[in-house]
Design a protein around this motif. Structure first.
Motif, PDB file in Angstrom:
ATOM      1  N   THR A 185       4.220  38.231 -28.327  1.00 27.95           N
ATOM      2  CA  THR A 185       3.496  38.404 -29.586  1.00 27.95           C
ATOM      3  C   THR A 185       2.592  37.197 -29.782  1.00 27.95           C
ATOM      4  O   THR A 185       3.031  36.058 -29.621  1.00 27.95           O
ATOM      5  CB  THR A 185       4.470  38.516 -30.772  1.00 27.95           C
ATOM      6  N   HIS A 186       1.353  37.459 -30.117  1.00 27.17           N
ATOM      7  CA  HIS A 186       0.354  36.404 -30.294  1.00 27.17           C
ATOM      8  C   HIS A 186      -0.304  36.593 -31.662  1.00 27.17           C
ATOM      9  O   HIS A 186      -0.356  37.709 -32.181  1.00 27.17           O
ATOM     10  CB  HIS A 186      -0.671  36.475 -29.159  1.00 27.17           C
ATOM     11  N   SER A 187      -0.826  35.516 -32.227  1.00 26.06           N
ATOM     12  CA  SER A 187      -1.370  35.554 -33.595  1.00 26.06           C
ATOM     13  C   SER A 187      -2.806  35.052 -33.678  1.00 26.06           C
ATOM     14  O   SER A 187      -3.079  34.036 -34.317  1.00 26.06           O
ATOM     15  CB  SER A 187      -0.478  34.723 -34.517  1.00 26.06           C
ATOM     16  N   PRO A 188      -3.746  35.769 -33.076  1.00 24.86           N
ATOM     17  CA  PRO A 188      -5.151  35.351 -33.193  1.00 24.86           C
ATOM     18  C   PRO A 188      -5.715  35.731 -34.557  1.00 24.86           C
ATOM     19  O   PRO A 188      -5.089  36.469 -35.320  1.00 24.86           O
ATOM     20  CB  PRO A 188      -5.847  36.130 -32.080  1.00 24.86           C
ATOM     21  N   ARG A 189      -6.887  35.224 -34.852  1.00 22.97           N
ATOM     22  CA  ARG A 189      -7.590  35.559 -36.093  1.00 22.97           C
ATOM     23  C   ARG A 189      -8.850  36.339 -35.750  1.00 22.97           C
ATOM     24  O   ARG A 189      -9.471  36.109 -34.721  1.00 22.97           O
ATOM     25  CB  ARG A 189      -7.944  34.288 -36.857  1.00 22.97           C
ATOM     26  N   LEU A 190      -9.202  37.222 -36.640  1.00 21.77           N
ATOM     27  CA  LEU A 190     -10.434  37.990 -36.509  1.00 21.77           C
ATOM     28  C   LEU A 190     -11.548  37.167 -37.145  1.00 21.77           C
ATOM     29  O   LEU A 190     -11.390  36.688 -38.270  1.00 21.77           O
ATOM     30  CB  LEU A 190     -10.261  39.324 -37.242  1.00 21.77           C
ATOM     31  N   ASP A 191     -12.658  36.963 -36.427  1.00 24.09           N
ATOM     32  CA  ASP A 191     -13.742  36.185 -37.027  1.00 24.09           C
ATOM     33  C   ASP A 191     -14.636  37.080 -37.887  1.00 24.09           C
ATOM     34  O   ASP A 191     -14.425  38.294 -37.987  1.00 24.09           O
ATOM     35  CB  ASP A 191     -14.528  35.391 -35.968  1.00 24.09           C
ATOM     36  N   GLU A 192     -15.638  36.480 -38.503  1.00 29.28           N
ATOM     37  CA  GLU A 192     -16.508  37.210 -39.437  1.00 29.28           C
ATOM     38  C   GLU A 192     -17.337  38.296 -38.759  1.00 29.28           C
ATOM     39  O   GLU A 192     -17.860  39.196 -39.413  1.00 29.28           O
ATOM     40  CB  GLU A 192     -17.419  36.246 -40.211  1.00 29.28           C
TER      41      GLU A 192
ATOM     42  N   ILE B 287     -10.209  36.482 -30.064  1.00 25.51           N
ATOM     43  CA  ILE B 287     -10.028  35.858 -28.748  1.00 25.51           C
ATOM     44  C   ILE B 287      -8.744  36.432 -28.165  1.00 25.51           C
ATOM     45  O   ILE B 287      -7.679  36.341 -28.778  1.00 25.51           O
ATOM     46  CB  ILE B 287      -9.950  34.326 -28.854  1.00 25.51           C
ATOM     47  N   LEU B 288      -8.860  37.057 -27.009  1.00 24.56           N
ATOM     48  CA  LEU B 288      -7.692  37.635 -26.352  1.00 24.56           C
ATOM     49  C   LEU B 288      -6.686  36.540 -26.006  1.00 24.56           C
ATOM     50  O   LEU B 288      -7.087  35.427 -25.626  1.00 24.56           O
ATOM     51  CB  LEU B 288      -8.101  38.353 -25.068  1.00 24.56           C
ATOM     52  N   PRO B 289      -5.398  36.831 -26.120  1.00 26.79           N
ATOM     53  CA  PRO B 289      -4.399  35.851 -25.693  1.00 26.79           C
ATOM     54  C   PRO B 289      -4.636  35.463 -24.236  1.00 26.79           C
ATOM     55  O   PRO B 289      -4.973  36.315 -23.396  1.00 26.79           O
ATOM     56  CB  PRO B 289      -3.077  36.600 -25.858  1.00 26.79           C
ATOM     57  N   ALA B 290      -4.481  34.195 -23.934  1.00 26.43           N
ATOM     58  CA  ALA B 290      -4.736  33.684 -22.579  1.00 26.43           C
ATOM     59  C   ALA B 290      -3.955  34.467 -21.522  1.00 26.43           C
ATOM     60  O   ALA B 290      -4.477  34.752 -20.443  1.00 26.43           O
ATOM     61  CB  ALA B 290      -4.412  32.199 -22.508  1.00 26.43           C
ATOM     62  N   LYS B 291      -2.721  34.834 -21.836  1.00 26.30           N
ATOM     63  CA  LYS B 291      -1.885  35.558 -20.880  1.00 26.30           C
ATOM     64  C   LYS B 291      -2.444  36.945 -20.537  1.00 26.30           C
ATOM     65  O   LYS B 291      -2.085  37.519 -19.528  1.00 26.30           O
ATOM     66  CB  LYS B 291      -0.475  35.738 -21.433  1.00 26.30           C
ATOM     67  N   PHE B 292      -3.298  37.502 -21.382  1.00 27.28           N
ATOM     68  CA  PHE B 292      -3.820  38.853 -21.184  1.00 27.28           C
ATOM     69  C   PHE B 292      -5.201  38.864 -20.532  1.00 27.28           C
ATOM     70  O   PHE B 292      -5.659  39.904 -20.059  1.00 27.28           O
ATOM     71  CB  PHE B 292      -3.928  39.587 -22.519  1.00 27.28           C
ATOM     72  N   ARG B 293      -5.863  37.738 -20.521  1.00 27.42           N
ATOM     73  CA  ARG B 293      -7.275  37.708 -20.121  1.00 27.42           C
ATOM     74  C   ARG B 293      -7.529  38.127 -18.686  1.00 27.42           C
ATOM     75  O   ARG B 293      -8.489  38.848 -18.418  1.00 27.42           O
ATOM     76  CB  ARG B 293      -7.868  36.326 -20.363  1.00 27.42           C
ATOM     77  N   GLU B 294      -6.701  37.672 -17.765  1.00 28.63           N
ATOM     78  CA  GLU B 294      -6.950  37.993 -16.357  1.00 28.63           C
ATOM     79  C   GLU B 294      -6.914  39.503 -16.130  1.00 28.63           C
ATOM     80  O   GLU B 294      -7.792  40.069 -15.481  1.00 28.63           O
ATOM     81  CB  GLU B 294      -5.934  37.301 -15.450  1.00 28.63           C
TER      82      GLU B 294
ATOM     83  N   GLY C 226      -6.903  42.813 -41.274  1.00 23.62           N
ATOM     84  CA  GLY C 226      -7.389  41.685 -42.052  1.00 23.62           C
ATOM     85  C   GLY C 226      -7.794  40.589 -41.083  1.00 23.62           C
ATOM     86  O   GLY C 226      -8.049  40.848 -39.902  1.00 23.62           O
ATOM     87  N   ARG C 227      -7.815  39.366 -41.547  1.00 23.29           N
ATOM     88  CA  ARG C 227      -8.217  38.254 -40.672  1.00 23.29           C
ATOM     89  C   ARG C 227      -7.101  37.832 -39.713  1.00 23.29           C
ATOM     90  O   ARG C 227      -7.366  37.439 -38.590  1.00 23.29           O
ATOM     91  CB  ARG C 227      -8.640  37.057 -41.519  1.00 23.29           C
ATOM     92  N   VAL C 228      -5.858  37.879 -40.180  1.00 21.11           N
ATOM     93  CA  VAL C 228      -4.734  37.437 -39.354  1.00 21.11           C
ATOM     94  C   VAL C 228      -4.148  38.656 -38.648  1.00 21.11           C
ATOM     95  O   VAL C 228      -3.806  39.649 -39.282  1.00 21.11           O
ATOM     96  CB  VAL C 228      -3.658  36.731 -40.204  1.00 21.11           C
TER      97      VAL C 228
ATOM     98  N   GLU D  84      -1.260  45.873 -27.997  1.00 16.08           N
ATOM     99  CA  GLU D  84      -1.553  46.513 -29.270  1.00 16.08           C
ATOM    100  C   GLU D  84      -2.055  45.455 -30.237  1.00 16.08           C
ATOM    101  O   GLU D  84      -1.565  44.320 -30.239  1.00 16.08           O
ATOM    102  CB  GLU D  84      -0.305  47.195 -29.857  1.00 16.08           C
ATOM    103  N   ILE D  85      -3.024  45.827 -31.061  1.00 17.59           N
ATOM    104  CA  ILE D  85      -3.561  44.944 -32.090  1.00 17.59           C
ATOM    105  C   ILE D  85      -3.136  45.509 -33.438  1.00 17.59           C
ATOM    106  O   ILE D  85      -3.396  46.676 -33.746  1.00 17.59           O
ATOM    107  CB  ILE D  85      -5.101  44.857 -32.023  1.00 17.59           C
ATOM    108  N   TRP D  86      -2.477  44.664 -34.215  1.00 16.39           N
ATOM    109  CA  TRP D  86      -1.978  45.049 -35.539  1.00 16.39           C
ATOM    110  C   TRP D  86      -2.479  44.049 -36.562  1.00 16.39           C
ATOM    111  O   TRP D  86      -2.660  42.866 -36.260  1.00 16.39           O
ATOM    112  CB  TRP D  86      -0.454  44.975 -35.575  1.00 16.39           C
ATOM    113  N   ASP D  87      -2.637  44.495 -37.804  1.00 19.84           N
ATOM    114  CA  ASP D  87      -2.743  43.560 -38.905  1.00 19.84           C
ATOM    115  C   ASP D  87      -1.395  42.845 -38.953  1.00 19.84           C
ATOM    116  O   ASP D  87      -0.337  43.480 -38.808  1.00 19.84           O
ATOM    117  CB  ASP D  87      -2.997  44.316 -40.219  1.00 19.84           C
ATOM    118  N   ALA D  88      -1.395  41.525 -39.128  1.00 15.97           N
ATOM    119  CA  ALA D  88      -0.152  40.746 -39.052  1.00 15.97           C
ATOM    120  C   ALA D  88       0.899  41.225 -40.056  1.00 15.97           C
ATOM    121  O   ALA D  88       2.080  41.342 -39.721  1.00 15.97           O
ATOM    122  CB  ALA D  88      -0.445  39.260 -39.250  1.00 15.97           C
ATOM    123  N   ALA D  89       0.494  41.522 -41.287  1.00 14.69           N
ATOM    124  CA  ALA D  89       1.456  41.980 -42.294  1.00 14.69           C
ATOM    125  C   ALA D  89       2.008  43.360 -41.926  1.00 14.69           C
ATOM    126  O   ALA D  89       3.206  43.620 -42.088  1.00 14.69           O
ATOM    127  CB  ALA D  89       0.807  42.011 -43.675  1.00 14.69           C
TER     128      ALA D  89
END
Length: 143
Positions: A5-12, A17-24, A100-102, A113-118
């Motif tokens: 589980t990773h906690s990136p933020r959505l920019d404006e 930014i994809l988690p480093a472990k997923f990028r390759e 949302g942003r988080v 999977e990408i989820w809203d953190a809440a």
């Protein structure tokens, strides 16, 4: 394989930014689409092609299969991460998942999977009891 589980933020601009472990695994391209439980599924291009081939096996006479395929594919967007590992999530998918942003980006084996953190935390809270009660009938050979 996507894990953790990773906690990136959505920019404006609607990028994350994809988690480093997923990028390759996603560097050559990926597909975002509507997921079940109002999240966004993230497939590598190769895995998406495999899933699509399975869908093609569904009989056209099955209304449920036609409905699922329409919803799944009509929301799909192919993306290529930039040099910083960022992808843009289309506005329609951001709205669908209520982002949302988080965010919470989770590994789910063959997909992320990408989820809203809440929303992710609420989902986990609701599923913990069922997770604890999972038995051999639900997951044969696991226990």
């Amino acid at each position: 394989m996507f894990l953790g589980t990773h906690s990136p933020r959505l920019d404006e601009k609607g990028r994350l930014i994809l988690p480093a472990k997923f990028r390759e695994e996603l560097a050559e391209g990926l597909v975002l689409t509507r997921g079940q439980e109002r999240c966004i599924y993230v497939f590598s291009q190769k895995e998406f092609e495999r899933v699509h081939e399975q869908m093609r096996e569904a009989p056209l006479s099955s209304r449920q299969a036609r409905d699922y395929i329409r919803v799944f594919l009509s929301g799909a967007s192919d993306e290529v991460p930039d040099k910083q590992g960022r992808i843009t999530i289309p506005p329609a998918l951001r709205t669908y998942a209520g982002l949302g942003r988080v965010l919470a980006v989770i590994g789910a084996g063959t997909r992320a999977e990408i989820w809203d953190a809440a929303a992710w935390q609420n989902y986990l809270d609701e599923q913990e009891t069922a997770f604890s009660e999972t038995d051999e009938d639900t997951m044969p050979g696991l226990f």
